[in-house]
Motif scaffolding. Structure first.
Motif, PDB file in Angstrom:
ATOM      1  N   MET A 113      32.526  41.619  51.145  1.00 30.96           N
ATOM      2  CA  MET A 113      32.162  43.026  50.958  1.00 30.96           C
ATOM      3  C   MET A 113      30.678  43.294  51.253  1.00 30.96           C
ATOM      4  N   PRO A 114      29.742  42.477  50.774  1.00 31.39           N
ATOM      5  CA  PRO A 114      28.329  42.757  51.081  1.00 31.39           C
ATOM      6  C   PRO A 114      28.044  42.745  52.590  1.00 31.39           C
ATOM      7  N   PHE A 115      28.698  41.860  53.318  1.00 29.08           N
ATOM      8  CA  PHE A 115      28.533  41.799  54.769  1.00 29.08           C
ATOM      9  C   PHE A 115      28.916  43.141  55.394  1.00 29.08           C
ATOM     10  N   TYR A 116      30.091  43.660  55.061  1.00 26.83           N
ATOM     11  CA  TYR A 116      30.557  44.917  55.643  1.00 26.83           C
ATOM     12  C   TYR A 116      29.751  46.116  55.148  1.00 26.83           C
ATOM     13  N   ARG A 117      29.302  46.078  53.908  1.00 23.62           N
ATOM     14  CA  ARG A 117      28.448  47.157  53.395  1.00 23.62           C
ATOM     15  C   ARG A 117      27.186  47.291  54.248  1.00 23.62           C
ATOM     16  N   GLY A 118      26.708  46.157  54.769  1.00 25.91           N
ATOM     17  CA  GLY A 118      25.514  46.171  55.609  1.00 25.91           C
ATOM     18  C   GLY A 118      25.665  47.005  56.866  1.00 25.91           C
ATOM     19  N   PHE A 119      26.888  47.287  57.266  1.00 21.42           N
ATOM     20  CA  PHE A 119      27.161  48.132  58.436  1.00 21.42           C
ATOM     21  C   PHE A 119      27.511  49.564  58.026  1.00 21.42           C
ATOM     22  N   GLY A 120      27.481  49.831  56.717  1.00 20.67           N
ATOM     23  CA  GLY A 120      27.794  51.168  56.236  1.00 20.67           C
ATOM     24  C   GLY A 120      29.230  51.378  55.812  1.00 20.67           C
ATOM     25  N   LEU A 121      30.071  50.339  55.863  1.00 19.20           N
ATOM     26  CA  LEU A 121      31.441  50.490  55.403  1.00 19.20           C
ATOM     27  C   LEU A 121      31.462  50.600  53.884  1.00 19.20           C
ATOM     28  N   VAL A 122      32.361  51.416  53.371  1.00 20.65           N
ATOM     29  CA  VAL A 122      32.486  51.596  51.927  1.00 20.65           C
ATOM     30  C   VAL A 122      33.910  51.263  51.491  1.00 20.65           C
ATOM     31  N   GLU A 123      34.019  50.784  50.256  1.00 22.34           N
ATOM     32  CA  GLU A 123      35.315  50.381  49.717  1.00 22.34           C
ATOM     33  C   GLU A 123      36.182  51.605  49.447  1.00 22.34           C
ATOM     34  N   GLU A 124      37.483  51.425  49.646  1.00 25.23           N
ATOM     35  CA  GLU A 124      38.472  52.451  49.315  1.00 25.23           C
ATOM     36  C   GLU A 124      39.614  51.780  48.585  1.00 25.23           C
ATOM     37  N   GLY A 125      40.005  52.335  47.467  1.00 27.90           N
ATOM     38  CA  GLY A 125      41.159  51.823  46.751  1.00 27.90           C
ATOM     39  C   GLY A 125      40.858  50.580  45.945  1.00 27.90           C
ATOM     40  N   ASP A 126      41.951  49.908  45.605  1.00 27.20           N
ATOM     41  CA  ASP A 126      41.879  48.743  44.734  1.00 27.20           C
ATOM     42  C   ASP A 126      42.008  47.448  45.522  1.00 27.20           C
ATOM     43  N   VAL A 127      41.592  46.372  44.897  1.00 30.24           N
ATOM     44  CA  VAL A 127      41.760  45.045  45.479  1.00 30.24           C
ATOM     45  C   VAL A 127      43.254  44.737  45.582  1.00 30.24           C
ATOM     46  N   PHE A 128      43.645  44.121  46.687  1.00 34.20           N
ATOM     47  CA  PHE A 128      45.038  43.723  46.896  1.00 34.20           C
ATOM     48  C   PHE A 128      45.053  42.311  47.468  1.00 34.20           C
ATOM     49  N   MET A 129      46.188  41.674  47.343  1.00 35.09           N
ATOM     50  CA  MET A 129      46.330  40.312  47.855  1.00 35.09           C
ATOM     51  C   MET A 129      46.949  40.346  49.255  1.00 35.09           C
ATOM     52  N   ASP A 130      46.396  39.550  50.150  1.00 38.18           N
ATOM     53  CA  ASP A 130      46.945  39.387  51.494  1.00 38.18           C
ATOM     54  C   ASP A 130      46.820  37.908  51.832  1.00 38.18           C
ATOM     55  N   ALA A 131      47.927  37.289  52.182  1.00 38.58           N
ATOM     56  CA  ALA A 131      47.959  35.851  52.486  1.00 38.58           C
ATOM     57  C   ALA A 131      47.370  35.029  51.342  1.00 38.58           C
ATOM     58  N   GLY A 132      47.565  35.505  50.114  1.00 42.93           N
ATOM     59  CA  GLY A 132      47.097  34.789  48.942  1.00 42.93           C
ATOM     60  C   GLY A 132      45.620  34.940  48.645  1.00 42.93           C
ATOM     61  N   LEU A 133      44.926  35.818  49.376  1.00 37.35           N
ATOM     62  CA  LEU A 133      43.490  36.007  49.203  1.00 37.35           C
ATOM     63  C   LEU A 133      43.200  37.459  48.827  1.00 37.35           C
TER      64      LEU A 133
END
Length: 145
Positions: A113-133
């Motif tokens: 998340m901090p990596f993507y925030r550095g480009f201006g992306l913001v979180e939407e919604g809740d955490v979800f599992m994908d491929a166990g991660l």
């Protein structure tokens, strides 16, 4: 000082063996993603970013769907913290802006998340599992040129 690598946008047909090598190393072997979840029919229709060392070795990759959804961004461990991921995201954002995409989004692993925030992306919604991660959707609305 210039980077000791290059990033190019390629189609799956042209980059498949090199793209596969990075994704197998990072997602399948390192993170334990099952191969049947890693490989899908979407690769053929994506623009792929391929990072190569100056020796020609594949060191990072990612893909962008036609709707601006980016994913499968991976960098080999020995190349992390050397701006390879940054160069991949910059290539995707440049491509999206050049093609008048309205937004770019990712399903980010929560540790990134901090990596993507550095480009201006913001979180939407809740955490979800994908491929166990654990993942979270992140979005950046692009301004018209």
């Amino acid at each position: 000082m210039s980077n000791p690598f290059t990033v190019s946008l390629v189609c799956w047909h042209d980059g498949e063996p090199l793209l596969r090598s990075v994704r197998e190393a990072v997602f399948i072997r390192e993170q334990g993603v099952p191969a049947e979840l890693e490989w899908d029919e979407l690769d053929m229709g994506c623009r792929h970013a391929l990072a190569l060392s100056h020796k020609g070795d594949a060191i990072g990759c990612g893909r962008m769907l036609a709707d601006g959804h980016s994913g499968r961004i991976a960098v080999l461990p020995q190349w992390r913290q050397q701006k390879v991921g940054t160069a991949i995201m910059e290539a995707f954002l440049d491509y999206a802006r050049a093609h008048d995409y309205k937004q770019v989004d990712v399903d980010a692993q929560t540790h990134a998340m901090p990596f993507y925030r550095g480009f201006g992306l913001v979180e939407e919604g809740d955490v979800f599992m994908d491929a166990g991660l654990p993942h979270i959707k992140m979005r950046l609305k692009l301004l018209p040129r």
